[in-house]
Design a protein around this motif. Structure first.
Motif, PDB file in Angstrom:
ATOM      1  N   ALA A   1       0.833  -1.215   0.000  1.00 16.70           N
ATOM      2  CA  ALA A   1       0.000   0.000   0.000  1.00 16.70           C
ATOM      3  C   ALA A   1       0.865   1.261   0.000  1.00 16.70           C
ATOM      4  O   ALA A   1       0.571   2.224  -0.705  1.00 16.70           O
ATOM      5  CB  ALA A   1      -0.935  -0.003   1.207  1.00 16.70           C
ATOM      6  N   GLN A   2       1.958   1.267   0.786  1.00 14.66           N
ATOM      7  CA  GLN A   2       2.860   2.423   0.794  1.00 14.66           C
ATOM      8  C   GLN A   2       3.492   2.621  -0.577  1.00 14.66           C
ATOM      9  O   GLN A   2       3.568   3.745  -1.077  1.00 14.66           O
ATOM     10  CB  GLN A   2       3.972   2.229   1.835  1.00 14.66           C
ATOM     11  CG  GLN A   2       3.534   2.395   3.256  1.00 14.66           C
ATOM     12  CD  GLN A   2       4.646   2.015   4.210  1.00 14.66           C
ATOM     13  OE1 GLN A   2       5.194   0.910   4.148  1.00 14.66           O
ATOM     14  NE2 GLN A   2       4.982   2.927   5.107  1.00 14.66           N
ATOM     15  N   LEU A   3       3.937   1.535  -1.177  1.00 12.76           N
ATOM     16  CA  LEU A   3       4.550   1.630  -2.500  1.00 12.76           C
ATOM     17  C   LEU A   3       3.557   2.162  -3.526  1.00 12.76           C
ATOM     18  O   LEU A   3       3.907   2.981  -4.373  1.00 12.76           O
ATOM     19  CB  LEU A   3       5.088   0.267  -2.931  1.00 12.76           C
ATOM     20  CG  LEU A   3       6.286  -0.239  -2.126  1.00 12.76           C
ATOM     21  CD1 LEU A   3       6.589  -1.685  -2.487  1.00 12.76           C
ATOM     22  CD2 LEU A   3       7.499   0.643  -2.332  1.00 12.76           C
TER      23      LEU A   3
ATOM     24  N   LYS B   1       1.734   9.100  -6.288  1.00 11.29           N
ATOM     25  CA  LYS B   1       2.221  10.471  -6.087  1.00 11.29           C
ATOM     26  C   LYS B   1       3.233  10.827  -7.172  1.00 11.29           C
ATOM     27  O   LYS B   1       3.189  11.908  -7.752  1.00 11.29           O
ATOM     28  CB  LYS B   1       2.855  10.604  -4.698  1.00 11.29           C
ATOM     29  CG  LYS B   1       3.349  11.994  -4.394  1.00 11.29           C
ATOM     30  CD  LYS B   1       3.936  12.065  -2.994  1.00 11.29           C
ATOM     31  CE  LYS B   1       4.482  13.442  -2.707  1.00 11.29           C
ATOM     32  NZ  LYS B   1       5.142  13.501  -1.400  1.00 11.29           N
ATOM     33  N   TRP B   2       4.141   9.901  -7.472  1.00  8.84           N
ATOM     34  CA  TRP B   2       5.131  10.130  -8.503  1.00  8.84           C
ATOM     35  C   TRP B   2       4.471  10.327  -9.866  1.00  8.84           C
ATOM     36  O   TRP B   2       4.842  11.221 -10.618  1.00  8.84           O
ATOM     37  CB  TRP B   2       6.116   8.952  -8.552  1.00  8.84           C
ATOM     38  CG  TRP B   2       7.114   9.078  -9.657  1.00  8.84           C
ATOM     39  CD1 TRP B   2       8.256   9.810  -9.664  1.00  8.84           C
ATOM     40  CD2 TRP B   2       7.025   8.468 -10.958  1.00  8.84           C
ATOM     41  NE1 TRP B   2       8.888   9.687 -10.867  1.00  8.84           N
ATOM     42  CE2 TRP B   2       8.163   8.876 -11.677  1.00  8.84           C
ATOM     43  CE3 TRP B   2       6.100   7.626 -11.563  1.00  8.84           C
ATOM     44  CZ2 TRP B   2       8.392   8.458 -12.977  1.00  8.84           C
ATOM     45  CZ3 TRP B   2       6.340   7.209 -12.852  1.00  8.84           C
ATOM     46  CH2 TRP B   2       7.476   7.629 -13.554  1.00  8.84           C
TER      47      TRP B   2
END
Length: 141
Positions: free
Chosen positions: A118-120, A126-127
């Motif tokens: 999930a963080q990735l 975002k990127w």
């Protein structure tokens, strides 16, 4: 059929550090904080020396000045090689191509460095959003 690149000990990973500079910036100011990237290249070369030289040559190729979103003229400057490691295995899906020895790291510190899927995904989204915004700004100029 599984795709594989046979490795005859001629593949290298080379990390090259680059900084984005604005023309007219005081280069004597060692505390300035330009955008700095470390790009890792997959290089085929017969020796460490050849891999080093090829990575710098490829990194410097095509570097030219451009007009930034701010309206100022900027350019990417290759600072040099940060890391260069050989790849020992054949290159194929799932092959180990780089490793780090972090022996002596406390278990708590190792766990703190773990990231979830999930963080990735959030970081990747975002990127992507930032990349799209940069593209939009460039096309408006």
């Amino acid at each position: 059929m599984k795709q594989k690149i046979k490795n005859r000990r001629d593949w290298w990973l080379v990390s090259v550090c680059e900084q984005n500079e604005v023309v007219g910036t005081d280069k004597r100011n060692v505390r300035r904080r330009p955008a700095t990237w470390v790009n890792t290249l997959l290089i085929k070369a017969s020796s460490l020396d050849a891999a080093y030289d090829k990575a710098l040559r490829l990194s410097r190729a095509g570097k030219k000045r451009y007009r930034a979103v701010s309206g100022k003229t900027a350019y990417w400057k290759v600072l040099g090689v940060w890391d260069l490691v050989p790849i020992y295995e054949d290159i194929e899906d799932g092959a180990e191509i780089i490793w780090q020895d972090v022996s002596g790291m406390p278990v708590a510190a190792a766990r703190k460095n773990l990231v979830t899927k999930a963080q990735l995904k959030r970081w990747h989204q975002k990127w992507l959003a930032q990349t799209e915004e940069k593209k939009r700004k460039r096309t408006r100029v």
